[in-house]
Design a protein around this motif. Structure first.
Motif, PDB file in Angstrom:
ATOM      1  N   TRP A 199       1.028  -1.702   0.280  1.00  0.00           N
ATOM      2  CA  TRP A 199       0.234   0.041   0.097  1.00  0.00           C
ATOM      3  C   TRP A 199       1.033   1.234   0.165  1.00  0.00           C
ATOM      4  O   TRP A 199       0.064   2.275  -0.750  1.00  0.00           O
ATOM      5  N   GLN A 200       1.919   0.908   0.908  1.00  0.00           N
ATOM      6  CA  GLN A 200       3.139   2.503   0.220  1.00  0.00           C
ATOM      7  C   GLN A 200       3.355   2.553  -0.553  1.00  0.00           C
ATOM      8  O   GLN A 200       3.440   3.678  -0.651  1.00  0.00           O
ATOM      9  N   VAL A 201       3.684   1.748  -1.552  1.00  0.00           N
ATOM     10  CA  VAL A 201       4.151   1.984  -2.334  1.00  0.00           C
ATOM     11  C   VAL A 201       3.416   2.067  -3.208  1.00  0.00           C
ATOM     12  O   VAL A 201       3.711   3.149  -4.452  1.00  0.00           O
ATOM     13  N   ALA A 202       2.005   1.993  -3.318  1.00  0.00           N
ATOM     14  CA  ALA A 202       1.333   2.288  -4.924  1.00  0.00           C
ATOM     15  C   ALA A 202       0.582   3.413  -4.585  1.00  0.00           C
ATOM     16  O   ALA A 202       0.126   3.774  -5.295  1.00  0.00           O
ATOM     17  N   SER A 203       0.792   4.025  -2.645  1.00  0.00           N
ATOM     18  CA  SER A 203       0.416   5.175  -2.963  1.00  0.00           C
ATOM     19  C   SER A 203       1.595   6.484  -3.116  1.00  0.00           C
ATOM     20  O   SER A 203       0.720   7.324  -2.833  1.00  0.00           O
ATOM     21  N   SER A 204       2.779   5.984  -3.680  1.00  0.00           N
ATOM     22  CA  SER A 204       3.275   6.559  -4.431  1.00  0.00           C
ATOM     23  C   SER A 204       3.500   7.119  -5.245  1.00  0.00           C
ATOM     24  O   SER A 204       2.584   6.681  -5.793  1.00  0.00           O
ATOM     25  N   GLU A 205       3.846   8.684  -5.570  1.00  0.00           N
ATOM     26  CA  GLU A 205       2.965   9.576  -6.246  1.00  0.00           C
ATOM     27  C   GLU A 205       3.472   9.142  -7.874  1.00  0.00           C
ATOM     28  O   GLU A 205       3.262   8.324  -8.868  1.00  0.00           O
ATOM     29  N   LEU A 206       5.085   8.108  -7.996  1.00  0.00           N
ATOM     30  CA  LEU A 206       5.082   7.320  -8.924  1.00  0.00           C
ATOM     31  C   LEU A 206       4.517   6.835  -9.669  1.00  0.00           C
ATOM     32  O   LEU A 206       4.253   6.258 -10.776  1.00  0.00           O
TER      33      LEU A 206
END
Length: 455
Positions: free
Chosen positions: A394-401
């Protein structure tokens, strides 16, 4: 006494095979297909779906003609007249270049040429085998001059003698440092690939393939002559993308599929879906606080043209990226409904819609998966980096990139899904409008010769 009745006029009795033979002869003479007669003496054969009525064509024209005029006016008002100029930065594609080639390639010891080989990532002893490449400048005022470049053993790019290169040119640098290798020349293999592609399209598609290539040239022209320069001029990127995308789809669909009601239905379905994608993109890009500044390219653009809206570039990319698949979906659904009507002329619009949606659901499943895989393939290096990151999904998916790619994919997919029922119901209504079921032909009377009496 003469009789009051006229003499009976009898038609000569025809042979059983005379009717079919006469019909076949007439069909061959008039260059029409020969229709087989059923045993009971009449036929229910039907041809292609007849064209829509004049009234319905006027209704379609009343929708599309003003829209086409608005697109032309938008092109004229926002026409950029070329990209704006700027001082060269010498960064990336903005640097000056010259042509060059590998004149000579010699194996040397890295230590002999004062090159320190890098330690392999897996450990172990570093290789001492380097290459000394002599590069010749083949264009510009310094044509014929040479410089050398040391190729490390672990370097990704390897050279071959005679290989054509692109050289970065820094005119303000000292004489020995003005040139460096920027890339290899790929023009010839790309041109061969383009010729093979065009030949395959023409051989398989014939005239339709030729028109598809013409539409591709028109699309590329609108993109390079209008959309990109207009964005660089500072116009709203989303507005430019909608106007340019509308011009592309109008030209490509009518060139490839003809100026008719079937194509017009596909155009209306594509336009509605494109506007839905633009609205959803604007809402979710703002809601997720995406800036659009997630790559070196956008950073360079913002440096050169600070007035450009990077968020608008993101939205324009979402709209333009979905056009090709939208065209495929709407044209396929419209053609399917027309073929269903051709197979069953008595089907009403509800039956056509239900049958078309069964086809459309299969199309949705394949197209959405195709779109997601296309975006995943384009962002594969990024996904690999995040797969080894010590962070939650979820943290990775929430990153802007990553969130930028998620918004791009899901917004485009929603537009594609919405295009299927919208285009299908429009096609079912149009193909069934102003038409009535075929009357059942009455059997011809059988028996012998008919007698007709004059009154």
């Amino acid at each position: 006494m003469p009789s009051d009745e006229s003499p009976t006029v009898e038609k000569p009795q025809q042979r059983p095979w005379a009717g079919p033979v006469a019909r076949a002869s007439a069909c061959l003479r008039d260059n029409r297909p020969v229709e087989s007669s059923p045993p009971h003496g009449h036929s229910h054969a039907h041809g292609p779906v007849p064209p829509v009525s004049r009234h319905l064509r006027r209704v379609i024209a009343a929708i599309l003609v003003p829209f086409g005029v608005a697109v032309v006016v938008g092109l004229i008002v926002l026409w950029p007249g070329g990209a704006p100029g700027h001082a060269r930065t010498g960064i990336g594609f903005d640097q000056q270049t010259r042509s060059g080639k590998v004149a000579r390639l010699v194996d040397v010891s890295c230590r002999a040429v004062n090159a320190v080989p890098q330690q392999p990532p897996s450990g172990g002893k570093a290789s001492d085998s380097c290459q000394k490449a002599t590069i010749e400048v083949t264009s510009g005022p310094d044509k014929g001059t040479t410089f050398t470049e040391i190729v490390q053993p672990d370097q990704t790019r390897r050279y071959r003698e005679g290989e054509a290169l692109i050289l970065a040119y820094a005119p303000n640098a000292p004489p020995g440092l003005r040139y460096s290798v920027s890339d290899v020349q790929r023009g010839f293999p790309l041109a061969v690939l383009a010729v093979v592609f065009a030949a395959a399209v023409v051989v398989v598609g014939r005239l339709r393939g030729v028109m598809a290539l013409v539409a591709l040239v028109v699309s590329f022209g609108v993109l390079t002559l209008f959309i990109l320069p207009a964005i660089l001029r500072g116009h709203n990127p989303l507005l430019v993308a909608v106007i340019g995308g509308s011009a592309i789809l109008l030209a490509s669909l009518y060139l490839c599929h003809g100026l008719n009601a079937r194509t017009s239905v596909a155009v209306i379905g594509t336009l509605c879906s494109m506007f839905l994608i633009a609205v959803l993109g604007s809402v979710f890009v703002d809601w997720t606080h995406l800036t659009g500044n997630t790559s070196d390219e956008t950073g360079t653009i913002h440096t050169l043209y600070p007035h450009i809206q990077l968020k608008g570039i993101l939205l324009a990319g979402i709209v333009i990226g979905s056009l090709g698949v939208l065209n495929d979906v709407t044209v396929t659904q419209t053609s399917a409904v027309w073929e269903l009507k051709d197979a069953d002329p008595n089907a009403n619009w509800r039956t056509l819609y239900a049958s078309g949606m069964r086809i459309g659901r299969d199309h949705i499943a394949s197209v959405v998966n195709t779109l997601v895989m296309a975006y995943a393939g384009a962002a594969l290096p990024l996904l690999l980096l995040f797969s080894i990151a010590d962070a939650g999904v979820w943290q990775v998916a929430s990153s802007e990139l990553v969130a930028e790619e998620i918004v791009r994919t899901l917004v485009g997919s929603i537009g594609l899904v919405a295009a299927v029922p919208l285009t299908t119901v429009l096609a079912a209504l149009v193909v069934n409008a102003d038409r009535h079921p075929e009357p059942t032909a009455r059997p011809a009377p059988s028996g012998g010769a008919h007698r007709h009496r004059r009154p």
